[in-house]
Design a protein around this motif. Structure first.
Motif, PDB file in Angstrom:
ATOM      1  N   VAL A   1       3.450  82.759 -47.016  1.00 66.10           N
ATOM      2  CA  VAL A   1       3.135  81.199 -46.751  1.00 66.10           C
ATOM      3  C   VAL A   1       3.286  80.315 -48.097  1.00 66.10           C
ATOM      4  O   VAL A   1       3.826  79.445 -48.308  1.00 66.10           O
ATOM      5  CB  VAL A   1       2.169  81.160 -45.885  1.00 66.10           C
ATOM      6  N   PHE A   2       2.301  81.027 -49.149  1.00 62.03           N
ATOM      7  CA  PHE A   2       2.314  80.548 -50.349  1.00 62.03           C
ATOM      8  C   PHE A   2       3.667  80.221 -51.055  1.00 62.03           C
ATOM      9  O   PHE A   2       3.810  79.153 -51.803  1.00 62.03           O
ATOM     10  CB  PHE A   2       1.151  81.189 -50.954  1.00 62.03           C
ATOM     11  N   LEU A   3       4.263  81.269 -51.072  1.00 57.31           N
ATOM     12  CA  LEU A   3       5.557  81.301 -51.865  1.00 57.31           C
ATOM     13  C   LEU A   3       6.338  80.003 -51.334  1.00 57.31           C
ATOM     14  O   LEU A   3       6.991  79.320 -52.017  1.00 57.31           O
ATOM     15  CB  LEU A   3       6.228  82.509 -51.740  1.00 57.31           C
ATOM     16  N   MET A   4       6.595  79.898 -49.735  1.00 56.77           N
ATOM     17  CA  MET A   4       7.285  78.812 -49.349  1.00 56.77           C
ATOM     18  C   MET A   4       6.819  77.549 -49.530  1.00 56.77           C
ATOM     19  O   MET A   4       7.495  76.570 -49.855  1.00 56.77           O
ATOM     20  CB  MET A   4       7.623  79.288 -47.923  1.00 56.77           C
ATOM     21  N   VAL A   5       5.327  77.525 -49.552  1.00 54.91           N
ATOM     22  CA  VAL A   5       4.889  75.987 -49.644  1.00 54.91           C
ATOM     23  C   VAL A   5       5.292  75.495 -51.107  1.00 54.91           C
ATOM     24  O   VAL A   5       5.660  74.372 -51.239  1.00 54.91           O
ATOM     25  CB  VAL A   5       3.183  76.143 -49.809  1.00 54.91           C
ATOM     26  N   GLN A   6       5.007  76.298 -51.915  1.00 54.14           N
ATOM     27  CA  GLN A   6       5.551  76.081 -53.426  1.00 54.14           C
ATOM     28  C   GLN A   6       6.775  75.612 -53.634  1.00 54.14           C
ATOM     29  O   GLN A   6       6.996  74.687 -54.198  1.00 54.14           O
ATOM     30  CB  GLN A   6       5.308  77.319 -54.379  1.00 54.14           C
ATOM     31  N   PHE A   7       7.848  76.377 -52.925  1.00 51.49           N
ATOM     32  CA  PHE A   7       9.250  76.040 -53.006  1.00 51.49           C
ATOM     33  C   PHE A   7       9.560  74.437 -52.080  1.00 51.49           C
ATOM     34  O   PHE A   7      10.082  73.706 -52.653  1.00 51.49           O
ATOM     35  CB  PHE A   7       9.977  77.013 -52.067  1.00 51.49           C
ATOM     36  N   ILE A   8       8.959  74.354 -50.766  1.00 52.82           N
ATOM     37  CA  ILE A   8       9.133  73.200 -50.289  1.00 52.82           C
ATOM     38  C   ILE A   8       8.588  72.064 -51.077  1.00 52.82           C
ATOM     39  O   ILE A   8       9.245  70.978 -51.095  1.00 52.82           O
ATOM     40  CB  ILE A   8       8.363  73.386 -48.947  1.00 52.82           C
ATOM     41  N   ARG A   9       7.580  72.027 -51.941  1.00 47.33           N
ATOM     42  CA  ARG A   9       6.890  71.068 -52.555  1.00 47.33           C
ATOM     43  C   ARG A   9       7.812  70.618 -53.617  1.00 47.33           C
ATOM     44  O   ARG A   9       7.833  69.599 -54.060  1.00 47.33           O
ATOM     45  CB  ARG A   9       5.799  71.521 -53.054  1.00 47.33           C
ATOM     46  N   GLY A  10       8.911  71.526 -53.981  1.00 45.40           N
ATOM     47  CA  GLY A  10       9.645  71.261 -54.975  1.00 45.40           C
ATOM     48  C   GLY A  10      11.032  70.502 -54.361  1.00 45.40           C
ATOM     49  O   GLY A  10      11.789  70.136 -55.125  1.00 45.40           O
ATOM     50  N   LEU A  11      11.098  70.189 -53.156  1.00 45.90           N
ATOM     51  CA  LEU A  11      12.260  69.745 -52.605  1.00 45.90           C
ATOM     52  C   LEU A  11      11.936  68.278 -52.271  1.00 45.90           C
ATOM     53  O   LEU A  11      10.657  67.738 -52.005  1.00 45.90           O
ATOM     54  CB  LEU A  11      12.360  70.306 -51.154  1.00 45.90           C
ATOM     55  N   PRO A  12      12.828  67.226 -52.723  1.00 49.08           N
ATOM     56  CA  PRO A  12      12.806  65.902 -52.808  1.00 49.08           C
ATOM     57  C   PRO A  12      12.345  65.302 -51.475  1.00 49.08           C
ATOM     58  O   PRO A  12      13.064  65.826 -50.424  1.00 49.08           O
ATOM     59  CB  PRO A  12      14.073  65.395 -53.397  1.00 49.08           C
ATOM     60  N   ARG A  13      11.392  64.518 -51.480  1.00 46.63           N
ATOM     61  CA  ARG A  13      10.891  64.086 -50.142  1.00 46.63           C
ATOM     62  C   ARG A  13      11.793  63.079 -49.449  1.00 46.63           C
ATOM     63  O   ARG A  13      11.595  62.695 -48.199  1.00 46.63           O
ATOM     64  CB  ARG A  13       9.468  63.295 -50.478  1.00 46.63           C
ATOM     65  N   GLU A  14      12.519  62.607 -50.279  1.00 51.48           N
ATOM     66  CA  GLU A  14      13.547  61.408 -49.925  1.00 51.48           C
ATOM     67  C   GLU A  14      14.501  61.906 -48.846  1.00 51.48           C
ATOM     68  O   GLU A  14      14.721  61.219 -47.829  1.00 51.48           O
ATOM     69  CB  GLU A  14      14.271  60.893 -51.106  1.00 51.48           C
ATOM     70  N   LEU A  15      14.673  63.252 -49.111  1.00 56.88           N
ATOM     71  CA  LEU A  15      15.569  63.641 -47.769  1.00 56.88           C
ATOM     72  C   LEU A  15      14.949  63.748 -46.509  1.00 56.88           C
ATOM     73  O   LEU A  15      15.407  63.396 -45.429  1.00 56.88           O
ATOM     74  CB  LEU A  15      15.831  65.403 -48.256  1.00 56.88           C
ATOM     75  N   ASP A  16      13.477  64.214 -46.308  1.00 59.57           N
ATOM     76  CA  ASP A  16      12.753  63.981 -45.015  1.00 59.57           C
ATOM     77  C   ASP A  16      12.754  62.501 -44.437  1.00 59.57           C
ATOM     78  O   ASP A  16      12.843  62.317 -43.327  1.00 59.57           O
ATOM     79  CB  ASP A  16      11.366  64.414 -45.151  1.00 59.57           C
ATOM     80  N   GLU A  17      12.296  61.666 -45.720  1.00 62.53           N
ATOM     81  CA  GLU A  17      12.221  60.280 -45.082  1.00 62.53           C
ATOM     82  C   GLU A  17      13.610  59.825 -44.628  1.00 62.53           C
ATOM     83  O   GLU A  17      13.415  59.032 -43.701  1.00 62.53           O
ATOM     84  CB  GLU A  17      11.852  59.595 -46.444  1.00 62.53           C
ATOM     85  N   ALA A  18      14.712  60.133 -45.200  1.00 61.84           N
ATOM     86  CA  ALA A  18      15.960  59.629 -44.716  1.00 61.84           C
ATOM     87  C   ALA A  18      16.111  60.060 -43.423  1.00 61.84           C
ATOM     88  O   ALA A  18      16.633  59.374 -42.433  1.00 61.84           O
ATOM     89  CB  ALA A  18      17.055  60.000 -45.628  1.00 61.84           C
ATOM     90  N   ALA A  19      15.795  61.496 -43.092  1.00 66.46           N
ATOM     91  CA  ALA A  19      16.068  62.035 -41.815  1.00 66.46           C
ATOM     92  C   ALA A  19      15.257  61.354 -40.726  1.00 66.46           C
ATOM     93  O   ALA A  19      15.486  61.081 -39.550  1.00 66.46           O
ATOM     94  CB  ALA A  19      15.771  63.565 -41.810  1.00 66.46           C
ATOM     95  N   ARG A  20      13.887  61.014 -41.267  1.00 67.50           N
ATOM     96  CA  ARG A  20      13.113  60.416 -40.254  1.00 67.50           C
ATOM     97  C   ARG A  20      13.601  59.098 -39.730  1.00 67.50           C
ATOM     98  O   ARG A  20      13.364  58.652 -38.750  1.00 67.50           O
ATOM     99  CB  ARG A  20      11.632  60.264 -41.026  1.00 67.50           C
ATOM    100  N   ILE A  21      13.850  58.383 -40.925  1.00 71.57           N
ATOM    101  CA  ILE A  21      14.388  57.062 -40.755  1.00 71.57           C
ATOM    102  C   ILE A  21      15.729  57.029 -39.495  1.00 71.57           C
ATOM    103  O   ILE A  21      15.921  56.323 -38.623  1.00 71.57           O
ATOM    104  CB  ILE A  21      14.928  56.237 -41.728  1.00 71.57           C
ATOM    105  N   ASP A  22      16.414  58.086 -39.805  1.00 68.66           N
ATOM    106  CA  ASP A  22      17.420  58.478 -38.900  1.00 68.66           C
ATOM    107  C   ASP A  22      17.104  58.965 -37.506  1.00 68.66           C
ATOM    108  O   ASP A  22      17.830  59.246 -36.545  1.00 68.66           O
ATOM    109  CB  ASP A  22      18.498  59.390 -39.199  1.00 68.66           C
ATOM    110  N   GLY A  23      15.817  58.978 -37.197  1.00 71.43           N
ATOM    111  CA  GLY A  23      15.171  59.378 -36.199  1.00 71.43           C
ATOM    112  C   GLY A  23      14.887  60.880 -35.705  1.00 71.43           C
ATOM    113  O   GLY A  23      14.746  61.285 -34.714  1.00 71.43           O
ATOM    114  N   CYS A  24      14.941  61.634 -36.865  1.00 77.92           N
ATOM    115  CA  CYS A  24      14.688  63.002 -36.837  1.00 77.92           C
ATOM    116  C   CYS A  24      13.036  63.373 -36.539  1.00 77.92           C
ATOM    117  O   CYS A  24      12.464  62.870 -37.218  1.00 77.92           O
ATOM    118  CB  CYS A  24      15.004  63.749 -37.906  1.00 77.92           C
ATOM    119  N   GLY A  25      12.771  64.302 -35.751  1.00 80.19           N
ATOM    120  CA  GLY A  25      11.359  64.755 -35.443  1.00 80.19           C
ATOM    121  C   GLY A  25      11.034  65.851 -36.434  1.00 80.19           C
ATOM    122  O   GLY A  25      11.942  66.173 -37.313  1.00 80.19           O
ATOM    123  N   HIS A  26       9.927  66.243 -36.391  1.00 80.49           N
ATOM    124  CA  HIS A  26       9.538  67.516 -37.491  1.00 80.49           C
ATOM    125  C   HIS A  26      10.476  68.607 -37.253  1.00 80.49           C
ATOM    126  O   HIS A  26      10.561  69.336 -37.914  1.00 80.49           O
ATOM    127  CB  HIS A  26       8.326  67.714 -37.415  1.00 80.49           C
TER     128      HIS A  26
END
Lengths: 308, 278
Positions: free
Chosen positions: B156-181
């Motif tokens: 879990v920790f290993l993956m948390v570290q990895f996800i934190r390194g991914l740009p948040r802009e990707l999530d935000e863009a998807a959210r604006i396009d109407g994606c859920g979690h």
């Protein structure tokens, strides 16, 4: 960067600005983890504390017996032997293992030729070391007619039954733990790469010797990583089980000289089905490990240097 | 001074080679000895083979109640179950810790980190009682079910570290396009975290394959033995008579670990270097 670093920073981090929380989504994503926390990890931790105050053999329902299990701890000679064995193992093997790991990591300079090969060769034992197969091998090579004695005979030294002699049996397991220095070595290598080369260049210009550079630059800047390795390897060493179990055939012998704490716990719990006492022993182990870790954290104030 | 440099480098390489050879010598010797007749194993400390004695492998394969392949298969089933469990449950938990904002997040996160260092011995007794009441002893469930519940907090920790390194802009863009979690996790984060997933697969493979303590406790029926438990019963049943056969099966049991090491070295080294647990 590391799990320990995270814990250190958790208190200091600032709260995010208040906004809409994703509680429902989080509950869905964390459902398996919550299940595991309550049924598999934290739940059993609490349950074993309760069981520690009972007499329980799996067949009859548990019966509360007050602090009997804990007074028994005080007079249990085999437990005291197990503590001596385990402390010796931890206190000797961890520092030697880490010294080897650091030494080798320093020898493997950045960008040196054959780096990938050496790293792999030294790391491989860490992957194999916890297997039953290697324990089987250890039983042979440190036996009276084993490989070590054959090799010693070549240079004219007469060996002995390293595993059958209570005076040396534990040493063979310490050697085995030192043999797996590759994993901490890789952590050290990653840490050394973080130290800017210009520090060394500046020091060299000022006429500092390699030795001074090691003491004044490498050690202080690497100290958080040394600390991290130390804490982890101590926790790890306290839990060693497989090698002592296989090498001694499950007894912890000869004369209880390899009776690791976990091995004794296993015997009480899963050979004698003395589950109440085993639970008390488990909690005692948790307390001992927690105490060692706490002392480590306390001592860290005096020797670990944080750049941030 | 400059003339000495290549000499010193050569001396260093020689020393390192020698040390690597000494470190790996026991393993090499075991492989060679598994191809020697029993009476030679104890006499010959060297690595030179006079002839290929492959009978040890046949003998070892059939030495226990079932052919050794049966135990290899059992181990493979457990390993596969644990890998799937860790991939699914740890990535879900990691997404929540890395990207969601929820009540008590920091406390839960600290608890999660704390469980990384929790010794299995502290929880094994109540766990055993729970699983025996479910009648799960001598099945693979006690080994696999915990992995489906994200109890390997290390990953879990290993993956948390990895996800934190991914740009948040990707999530935000998807959210604006109407994606859920659910869709952000499935279609954006998961495909991007393949390296972390690969590290998880390889570590889970090696740790589960080598794991002895819990397999010893939960598998007492010889038919359910996995490789480490079978190998151990081999040691106890033969006591010093057929080292050749025992070495042969030890070598067989190490081959999958060695292959995982060769194929996954990059991920192993990265995984250790960033999270620091072997």
């Amino acid at each position: 960067m590391s799990a320990l670093g995270e814990l250190r920073h958790i208190r200091g981090s600032t709260r995010g600005s208040p906004r809409k929380r994703d509680n429902r989504a989080a509950l869905v994503f964390l459902l398996p983890w919550f299940g595991g926390l309550f049924f598999i990890t934290l739940g059993p931790v609490v349950a074993s504390l309760v069981l520690g105050f009972t007499d329980y053999n799996l067949i009859q329902p548990p019966e509360f017996n007050g602090v009997d299990n804990f007074t028994r701890v005080l007079s249990d000679e085999r437990l005291h032997q197990a503590l001596r064995v385990t402390f010796t193992y931890v206190v000797v093997s961890v520092p030697v293992q880490l010294a080897c790991a650091l030494g080798l990591a320093m020898l493997l300079d950045r960008g040196m030729r054959g780096m990938a090969f050496y790293r792999s060769a030294f790391y491989l034992p860490s992957l194999l070391g916890s297997s039953v197969a290697i324990a089987v091998l250890w039983r042979q090579i440190f036996g009276a007619d084993g490989l070590v004695n054959r090799l010693l005979a070549v240079v004219g030294i007469e060996g002995r039954g390293w595993i059958s002699d209570p005076g040396t049996a534990l040493s063979t397991l310490i050697v085995l733990n030192v043999w797996t220095f590759g994993a901490p070595m890789i952590i050290f290598l990653a840490g050394l790469r973080q130290i800017p080369v210009m520090y060394y260049e500046a020091a060299a210009t000022d006429g500092a010797s390699r030795w001074t550079q090691f003491w004044r630059i490498t050690l202080p800047l690497l100290s958080p990583i040394i600390f991290f390795n130390l804490v982890l390897q101590i926790i790890h060493a306290f839990q060693s089980f497989t090698q002592a179990f296989v090498v001694s055939g499950g007894t912890g012998g000869p004369s209880d000289s390899t009776l690791f704490y976990t091995l004794y716990l296993y015997q009480r719990g899963f050979n004698s089905f003395d589950m109440g006492y085993a639970s008390a022993l488990a909690w005692l182990l948790l307390m001992i490990i927690a105490a060692f870790t706490a002392v480590n954290f306390w001592a860290a104030k005096y020797w670990v240097f944080y750049d941030d | 001074m400059t003339d000495l440099k290549p000499v010193r480098a050569a001396a260093k390489h020689l020393g390192l080679m020698l040390l690597a050879f000494v470190m790996l010598y026991p393993v090499l010797w075991m492989v060679v000895s598994s191809l020697r007749p029993n009476n030679e194993i104890f006499r010959r400390p060297g690595l030179v083979l006079s002839s290929l004695h492959t009978q040890n492998y046949g003998q070892g394969w059939d030495a226990l109640a079932s052919p050794f392949g049966h135990y290899l298969l059992n181990s493979a089933i457990v390993v596969l179950g644990c890998i799937i469990g860790n991939l699914v449950s740890c990535s879900m938990a990691a997404y929540a810790f890395a990207r969601l904002d929820f009540t008590g997040k920091r406390v839960w996160f600290a608890i999660m980190l704390g469980t990384i260092m929790l010794p299995i011995h502290v929880i094994i007794v109540p766990q055993y009682i729970l699983f025996s009441q479910l009648d799960w002893i001598n099945t693979f469930l006690p080994l696999i079910a915990p992995k489906l519940l994200a109890t390997d907090a290390f990953f879990v920790f290993l993956m948390v570290q990895f996800i934190r390194g991914l740009p948040r802009e990707l999530d935000e863009a998807a959210r604006i396009d109407g994606c859920g979690h659910g869709r952000i996790f499935w279609q954006i984060i998961l495909p991007l975290m393949k390296p972390a997933l690969a590290t998880t697969v390889i570590f889970t493979f090696i740790w589960t394959w080598n794991d002895f303590f819990s397999q010893l406790i939960y598998l007492t029926d010889p038919d359910m033995y996995t490789v480490p438990v079978a190998l151990r019963s081999f040691v106890d049943s033969t006591v010093n008579t057929s080292w050749g056969a025992m070495f042969a099966m030890s070598v067989v049991s190490l081959v999958p670990v060695f292959l995982a090491f060769l194929l996954g070295q990059r991920y192993l080294v990265k995984g250790i270097a960033t999270t620091g647990i072997k």
